[in-house]
Design an enzyme around this catalytic site. Structure first.
Site, PDB file in Angstrom:
ATOM      1  N   GLU A  98      -5.191   2.538  10.278  1.00 54.56           N
ATOM      2  CA  GLU A  98      -5.020   3.484   9.175  1.00 54.56           C
ATOM      3  C   GLU A  98      -6.004   4.637   9.315  1.00 54.56           C
ATOM      4  OE1 GLU A  98      -5.596   3.440   4.323  1.00 54.56           O
ATOM      5  OE2 GLU A  98      -5.849   1.630   5.521  1.00 54.56           O
ATOM      6  N   ASP A 129      -7.319   7.533   6.911  1.00 53.02           N
ATOM      7  CA  ASP A 129      -7.354   8.143   5.588  1.00 53.02           C
ATOM      8  C   ASP A 129      -7.719   9.615   5.726  1.00 53.02           C
ATOM      9  OD1 ASP A 129      -6.708   5.838   4.108  1.00 53.02           O
ATOM     10  OD2 ASP A 129      -8.726   5.105   4.398  1.00 53.02           O
ATOM     11  N   GLU A 140      -8.873  11.067   0.501  1.00 57.86           N
ATOM     12  CA  GLU A 140      -8.970  10.226  -0.684  1.00 57.86           C
ATOM     13  C   GLU A 140      -9.847  10.997  -1.641  1.00 57.86           C
ATOM     14  OE1 GLU A 140      -8.374   5.836  -0.335  1.00 57.86           O
ATOM     15  OE2 GLU A 140      -9.953   6.176   1.137  1.00 57.86           O
ATOM     16  N   HIS A 198      -9.850   3.971  10.151  1.00 59.31           N
ATOM     17  CA  HIS A 198      -9.967   2.498  10.115  1.00 59.31           C
ATOM     18  C   HIS A 198      -9.210   1.892  11.296  1.00 59.31           C
ATOM     19  CE1 HIS A 198     -11.373   2.106   5.836  1.00 59.31           C
ATOM     20  NE2 HIS A 198     -10.764   3.273   5.742  1.00 59.31           N
TER      21      HIS A 198
END
Length: 553
Positions: free
Chosen positions: A230, A232, A235, A246
């Protein structure tokens, strides 16, 4: 990037998730245009659409309209076991605006936080579609991803997240014969938190071992989770923001059980990095960079540009750096520069930055253990799906993003303060009642070669050094990209925050002056890039549809 919190999007009893396709409500995907750009800056409009994640949908009997899942429990007669439940239950179409508060207009997507009707829906998670039955697949290496966002109506405790997950383009339809719904109905979700709150994984009901959550009337966890790499991208709320890679040791969506999911065996026992390597400007020491009235002024719309730099400047190279810059009112704004002891004054994510950050803050090195940037880059090279969401956090009240976290640590210790929100904020019942009218607007998505998706019409703002003199020329080059803006025309739970251990005592360092660093930026070679490292994510761990433990960014 984060603690193990979960991207939370809950609906009341009648709203659930499944993998058989129902027929009681016609599924019509809201249209959303976006653009692909060329190196010269010319951008072409793409006619896309978005689809609601399966977890938000009504799950009912295939023979009628009896709920298969009510509150946070399965119907014992329809779902006595996984096989029977998978046969008996269907996932139906969605009333996007009326039930979920999701609307589109041209290139803009608006997500309402609370939508009240016959039932009350909280948050949402959607995917960008390529066709009516498949997700759009992005391959971001040596490319940049850009979008506009309006977070002015997102207070403490909320998270408008945009990220990439390594999902199957068809939602697992071809791999799993029992999945009759596929991407058309938003199936196949996975992330680096290996969420176990998903009701269906790999075409099978996750009913075995299902335990209702004690702090939520609508969610629970089964024996299985769904893991994948993942990234991101974004956020954020109006107070704080973070971007976080990640990495995982598995390729593509992978069902986990037991220790491989993390959780009971310990947060770091799984196949993915739940924390990630986050860059939160406030946490990195610049408390005046992002927020209402600050350098990036969150009281009005702005543009986020994320660049995925490889070691050789090609789409097949090793991911070595992830750069961030902003554009607001025509002016390009370089990302803030780190001002923390033990970390070089850089403004991007690289292997060196991640190593120094983990050491300075006393955090776990799960990011490195799971392969860091190189492994995440391999995932981006295989192709990833774009996720757009809005959620609150039943696991950690979003404190990992916008407050002091852990709450037991000294706020003056490096890495603990992440934003100005009080540690008493973010409690989901409070947020849902007091900020029911909150919303986020994502718009003007663009994708193309580095430098092709945005333009500078109002000058450039620098916020200090963009890389330390000890960094390689590639890091210095990153500064160049971040601060120069004559490129081309054109324009972030389920997800969670980064969890960290109380850091060591704070030290101070001396940095080069802005003038000297700006000179270095201008002199940096345009093709250079820093060494690779593997990153992991921990922001929306338990699938941004429920609440899970602390997470990332």
């Amino acid at each position: 990037m984060f603690p193990a919190s979960v991207l939370v999007a809950f609906a009341l009893a009648a709203i659930a998730r499944a993998q058989q396709a129902g027929t009681l409500t016609t599924e019509t995907h809201p249209k959303l245009t976006w653009s692909t750009c060329t190196a010269g800056g010319a951008c072409t409009t793409q006619n896309g659409a978005v689809v609601l994640d399966a977890n938000w949908r009504w799950l009912h009997s295939t023979s009628g309209s009896t709920n298969c899942y009510t509150g946070n429990t399965w119907d014992a007669s329809l779902c006595p076991d996984a096989k029977t439940c998978t046969t008996n239950c269907a996932l139906d179409g969605a009333d996007y605006q009326g039930v979920y508060g999701v609307t589109t207009s041209g290139n803009a997507l608006t997500l309402k936080f609370v939508t009240k009707g016959a039932n009350t829906n909280i948050g949402s998670r959607l995917y960008l579609m390529a066709t009516d039955t498949s997700y759009e697949i992005f391959k971001p290496l040596n490319q940049e991803f850009t979008f506009d966002v309006d977070v002015s109506q997102l207070p403490c405790g909320l998270n408008g997240a945009v990220y990439f997950s390594e999902m199957d383009a068809d939602g697992g339809l071809a791999k799993y014969p029992t999945n009759k719904a596929g991407a058309k109905y938003g199936t196949g979700y996975c992330d680096s938190q290996c969420p176990r709150d998903l009701k269906f994984i790999n075409g099978q009901a996750n009913v075995e071992g299902w335990t209702p959550d004690s702090n939520s009337a609508n969610t629970g966890k089964g024996n299985f989770g769904s893991c994948c790499n993942e990234m991101d991208i974004w956020e954020a709320n109006s107070i704080s923001t973070a971007y976080t890679p990640h990495p995982c040791t598995v390729n593509g969506p992978t069902q986990c059980t037991g220790d491989d999911c993390g959780g009971d065996a310990g947060r770091y026992a799984g196949v993915c990095d739940p924390d990630g390597c986050d860059f939160n400007s406030f946490r990195m020491g610049n408390t005046s960079f992002y927020g209402p009235g600050k350098i990036v002024d969150t009281s009005s719309k702005f543009t986020i540009v994320t660049q995925f730099v490889t070691n050789d400047g090609t789409g097949t190279g090793t991911l070595s750096e992830i750069r961030r810059l902003y554009v607001q009112n025509g002016k390009v704004i370089a990302n803030s520069v780190v001002d923390q002891p033990g970390i070089d004054p850089v403004n991007s994510i690289s292997t060196q930055f991640c190593d120094e950050q983990k050491a300075a803050f006393g955090d776990q090195t799960s990011f490195q253990a799971n392969g860091g940037l190189p492994v995440l880059g391999q995932s981006l090279g295989r192709g990833v799906v774009l996720v757009l969401s809005l959620w609150d956090d039943y696991a950690a009240n979003m404190l990992w993003l916008d407050s002091d976290y852990p709450t037991t640590a000294d706020p003056s210790s490096p890495g603990v303060a992440r934003g100005t929100c009080a540690t008493t904020t973010g409690n989901p019942p409070d947020v849902e009642s007091q900020s029911a009218n909150a919303q986020v607007i994502y718009s003007n998505i663009k994708f193309g070669p580095i430098g092709s998706t945005y333009q500078n019409t109002g000058g450039t703002t620098t916020t200090g050094p963009t890389s330390s003199s000890s960094h390689s020329s590639s890091s210095t080059t990153s500064r160049s990209s971040s601060t120069t803006t004559s490129s081309a025309p054109g324009p972030t739970q389920s997800h969670y925050g980064q969890w960290c251990v109380p850091p060591p005592a704070r030290l101070r360092y001396s940095a080069l002056t802005d003038d000297v660093l700006f000179f270095l930026v201008a002199a940096a070679p345009a093709t250079a890039a820093p060494p690779p490292v593997r990153a992991a994510r921990a922001a929306m761990s338990s699938t941004r549809t429920t609440a899970s433990a602390c997470e990332r960014h």
